[in-house]
Design a protein around this motif. Sequence first.
Motif, mmCIF file in Angstrom:
data_model
loop_
_atom_site.group_PDB
_atom_site.id
_atom_site.type_symbol
_atom_site.label_atom_id
_atom_site.label_comp_id
_atom_site.label_asym_id
_atom_site.label_seq_id
_atom_site.Cartn_x
_atom_site.Cartn_y
_atom_site.Cartn_z
ATOM 1 N N ASN A 61 0.865 -1.218 0.123
ATOM 2 C CA ASN A 61 -0.033 0.128 0.186
ATOM 3 C C ASN A 61 0.912 1.261 -0.082
ATOM 4 O OD1 ASN A 61 -2.539 1.249 -0.080
ATOM 5 N ND2 ASN A 61 -2.844 1.340 1.876
ATOM 6 N N LYS A 62 1.836 1.092 -0.838
ATOM 7 C CA LYS A 62 2.788 2.132 -1.050
ATOM 8 C C LYS A 62 2.794 3.078 -2.274
ATOM 9 C CE LYS A 62 7.735 3.248 -0.943
ATOM 10 N NZ LYS A 62 8.571 2.723 -1.902
ATOM 11 N N GLU A 63 2.745 4.282 -2.536
ATOM 12 C CA GLU A 63 2.891 5.020 -3.695
ATOM 13 C C GLU A 63 4.334 4.575 -4.381
ATOM 14 O OE1 GLU A 63 0.886 6.910 -5.709
ATOM 15 O OE2 GLU A 63 -0.551 6.027 -4.185
ATOM 16 N N PRO A 64 4.548 4.113 -5.479
ATOM 17 C CA PRO A 64 5.627 3.847 -6.167
ATOM 18 C C PRO A 64 6.751 5.224 -6.445
ATOM 19 C CG PRO A 64 4.155 3.526 -7.888
ATOM 20 C CD PRO A 64 3.190 3.776 -6.536
ATOM 21 N N ASP A 65 7.866 5.203 -6.576
ATOM 22 C CA ASP A 65 8.466 6.451 -7.194
ATOM 23 C C ASP A 65 8.417 6.638 -8.625
ATOM 24 O OD1 ASP A 65 9.250 6.897 -4.392
ATOM 25 O OD2 ASP A 65 10.690 5.407 -4.502
ATOM 26 N N LEU A 66 7.500 7.138 -8.939
ATOM 27 C CA LEU A 66 7.412 7.217 -10.560
ATOM 28 C C LEU A 66 8.248 8.743 -11.034
ATOM 29 C CD1 LEU A 66 3.631 6.493 -10.801
ATOM 30 C CD2 LEU A 66 5.521 5.134 -11.234
ATOM 31 N N VAL A 67 8.654 8.747 -12.173
ATOM 32 C CA VAL A 67 9.172 9.631 -12.728
ATOM 33 C C VAL A 67 8.343 10.692 -13.600
ATOM 34 C CG1 VAL A 67 10.965 10.580 -14.422
ATOM 35 C CG2 VAL A 67 11.347 8.620 -12.969
ATOM 36 N N GLU A 68 8.282 11.752 -13.474
ATOM 37 C CA GLU A 68 7.271 12.739 -14.173
ATOM 38 C C GLU A 68 8.078 13.782 -14.963
ATOM 39 O OE1 GLU A 68 4.353 16.638 -13.425
ATOM 40 O OE2 GLU A 68 5.060 15.396 -11.620
ATOM 41 N N ILE A 69 7.712 13.376 -16.358
ATOM 42 C CA ILE A 69 8.568 14.343 -17.388
ATOM 43 C C ILE A 69 8.170 15.602 -17.481
ATOM 44 C CG2 ILE A 69 9.298 14.248 -19.827
ATOM 45 C CD1 ILE A 69 9.276 11.285 -19.787
ATOM 46 N N ILE A 70 9.017 16.631 -17.375
ATOM 47 C CA ILE A 70 8.395 18.049 -17.487
ATOM 48 C C ILE A 70 8.461 18.270 -18.919
ATOM 49 C CG2 ILE A 70 8.998 20.380 -16.811
ATOM 50 C CD1 ILE A 70 10.069 19.170 -14.364
ATOM 51 N N LYS A 71 7.450 18.844 -19.529
ATOM 52 C CA LYS A 71 7.195 19.290 -20.793
ATOM 53 C C LYS A 71 7.125 20.828 -20.895
ATOM 54 C CE LYS A 71 5.125 15.114 -22.380
ATOM 55 N NZ LYS A 71 4.201 14.465 -23.052
#
Length: 71
Positions: A61-71
């Motif tokens: 029940n943990k949020e994964p460390d996702l990468v967000e790409i800045i555009k």
Amino acid sequence: MKLLMYKNIVGVVEDEKIEEEYCGKLLIEGVACFYGSTKKELIEDFKQMVNDYLEFCKIDNKEPDLVEIIK
């Protein structure tokens, strides 16, 4: 150094083989490594490691460390 991305999780791969294998690690909190004697095996292991990590996050029940790409 090379980057891999799968399901918004990033992995870093060293350019040189170490002891006959390519190795890399996920860019997440904690340690998760992946290996392959060929680039194809490395990519397959990377994808499996990402899937395992996402499953662990779901179970824990943990949020994964996702990468967000800045555009």
